[in-house]
Each structure stands twice: as C-alpha cells, then as structure tokens.
Design an enzyme around this catalytic site. Structure first.
Site, short mmCIF file in Angstrom:
data_model
loop_
_atom_site.label_atom_id
_atom_site.label_comp_id
_atom_site.label_asym_id
_atom_site.label_seq_id
_atom_site.Cartn_x
_atom_site.Cartn_y
_atom_site.Cartn_z
N HIS A 137 1.69 1.63 -13.29
CA HIS A 137 2.49 0.50 -13.76
C HIS A 137 3.97 0.89 -13.65
O HIS A 137 4.36 2.01 -14.04
CB HIS A 137 2.14 0.18 -15.23
CG HIS A 137 2.85 -1.01 -15.76
ND1 HIS A 137 2.49 -2.31 -15.44
CD2 HIS A 137 3.94 -1.10 -16.57
CE1 HIS A 137 3.32 -3.14 -16.04
NE2 HIS A 137 4.21 -2.45 -16.73
N ASN B 230 1.66 3.02 -2.57
CA ASN B 230 1.00 3.96 -3.48
C ASN B 230 -0.28 4.52 -2.85
O ASN B 230 -0.59 5.70 -3.00
CB ASN B 230 0.67 3.27 -4.81
CG ASN B 230 1.88 3.27 -5.74
OD1 ASN B 230 2.26 4.31 -6.24
ND2 ASN B 230 2.49 2.13 -5.93
N GLY C 264 0.77 -1.23 0.00
CA GLY C 264 0.00 0.00 0.00
C GLY C 264 0.81 1.28 0.00
O GLY C 264 0.33 2.34 0.42
C1 GRF Z 1 4.91 -2.30 -6.67
O1 GRF Z 1 5.60 -3.31 -7.42
C2 GRF Z 1 4.56 -1.18 -7.58
O2 GRF Z 1 5.56 -1.02 -8.58
C3 GRF Z 1 3.28 -1.62 -8.21
O3 GRF Z 1 2.61 -2.36 -7.18
C4 GRF Z 1 3.60 -2.89 -6.26
C5 GRF Z 1 3.28 -2.64 -4.81
O4 GRF Z 1 2.85 -1.33 -4.65
N1 GRF Z 1 2.51 -0.51 -8.66
P1 GRF Z 1 2.22 -0.83 -3.24
O5 GRF Z 1 3.38 -0.55 -2.32
O6 GRF Z 1 1.33 -1.94 -2.69
O7 GRF Z 1 1.48 0.40 -3.61
#
Ligand code: GRF
Length: 218
Positions: free
Chosen positions: A113, A18, A16
């Site tokens: 992505h 992002n 999480g």
């Molecule tokens: C990471 O590999 C990121 O590049 C992709 O999702 C994965 C985990 O992201 N978008 P998050 O930390 O769970 O947001």
C-alpha cells in the site's frame, strides 16, 4: 536443512512495476521462491508483458466476466490452487476480493500500500487518492507498507514499512513517484521474510526471526 522453495502467485491490474521488482529479486537469487503464475483482472496490461518476458505463465481473470465478487474471487482462487501456489502477492491489484480468499491463505498473502498504514488506508484509498489525502492532511512524512492480507482491507499485520519525506512542493504525482521507488525496495524484502519463514506474526505485530533482516542492515 534446505527450505522448500515456495510457489508464489502475483495478482496485478496495471503496469506491474511491483511485479517486476519481485521478478528481479527472485532472478537475482535474493529470495528463495518461484513466481509460478501472474493473474491480472484486466487484459492487455503491461504487467502481463513483464510476465511473458520472464516466461512466467499468466492469465486474465476479467472481473467483468463474473456476476458477483464471490464468483470472480472463486475463479482466481481455483487458478491459484490449480498452480499449487503457497503464497500470494497483490501487486498493484485494484479489486476487492471476497474474504474466503485470504481465509484460504491465512498469513500467506501480502499486499503493498502506498502509505504508512494504518494511516491513509481502507476503503477508497488507492492510487493517487492516497497521495492527495496525504498532502491535504499536511503530513510531513508518507511512505509505503507491505502487510499481511486479512479479510478486512488494509489492516493486516505490517511486515515492512519505509518512510518518504513529503516535500513542500510535492504534488500527488511527485510524491507517488518517490513512494513507488520505496515500494520496489520493500516488497522483495517482505516476500523474502515470508517465503523463507523468517517472520513471526504475533497479533498485529511481526518480528524477524534470527537470520532475517528488516532493512539493508547486515
Ligand atoms: C501504484 O499506485 C502503487 O503505489 C500501488 O499500485 C499501483 C501500481 O503499481 N501499489 P504497479 O506498477 O502496477 O505495481
């Protein structure tokens, strides 16, 4: 005229980070939006802790509880509609959803992505496999992309991108770390453009309406 504050649903599967960058940007007042629900396809992931810490209602819709992809997608869509979500952000979400979900949210669903789409995207291109493919290709640059989700994987109109140089001694892990930092910068930017209606979509191209900004430029 004060724009309507869009209600955002975020779909997660893992750490999480992002989601956190979106939460932080909204909390800092950088985006006129409200994250009203977080949905994870797996229980116990750290993304759910992040939502709880910020008082954001969260739910697990476990794909293992559903006999088909359509049933799983329908369960997610019902929850999003129930929360009157206007925009959806896929943030580290690792499942393929049936096309009726993006078709219910045309031009209102974003995904991030960890490569420069349309390169290094599509079926099977997720997580470290993306960075392994980039390194194996000899590419000197990679990066991250936020795009509009359509019924085909990773091919929707691109909203934001940022480049990351590939170092001679990069491993998939070291490259992934630098790309993730860029993800955390461009996802809030992309959500702002969509939530505040600053984006013009013209086929696969997108333009920023006056008043919006792509990078850090003022
Ligand atoms: C990471 O590999 C990121 O590049 C992709 O999702 C994965 C985990 O992201 N978008 P998050 O930390 O769970 O947001």
């Amino acid at each position: 005229m004060v724009a309507i504050t869009k209600r955002v649903g975020v779909l997660v599967s893992g750490g999480g980070s992002n989601l956190q960058s979106l939460i932080d940007a909204v909390a800092a007042g950088e985006i006129q939006a409200e994250i009203v629900t977080v949905i994870s396809d797996k229980p116990g992931v750290y993304a759910l802790e992040r939502a709880a810490r910020h008082g954001i209602p969260a739910a697990v819709v476990d794909h293992r509880d559903y006999p088909s992809r359509d049933d799983f997608t329908r369960a997610i869509l019902d929850r999003l509609l129930g929360e009157k979500v206007d925009l959806i952000c896929l943030a580290g979400f690792m499942r393929i959803l049936s096309s009726f979900l993006p078709e219910t949210y045309p031009q209102r669903m974003l995904n991030i992505h960890p490569a420069l789409l349309p390169a290094f995207g599509g079926k099977g291109m997720y997580g470290l496999r993306v960075h392994e493919a980039v390194l194996a290709s000899g590419a000197k640059f990679s990066g991250a992309t936020v795009h509009i989700v359509t019924s085909e994987t990773d091919v929707g109109p691109i909203v934001c991108q940022e480049v990351v140089p590939v170092a001679d001694d990069d491993t998939p892990e070291t490259l992934a770390r630098r790309v993730l930092e860029v993800e955390h910068r461009i996802y809030p930017r992309a959500l702002k453009l969509l939530a505040e209606d600053l984006l013009e979509i013209d086929g696969l191209r997108t333009r920023i309406k006056k008043g919006g900004k792509q990078g850090d430029q003022d």
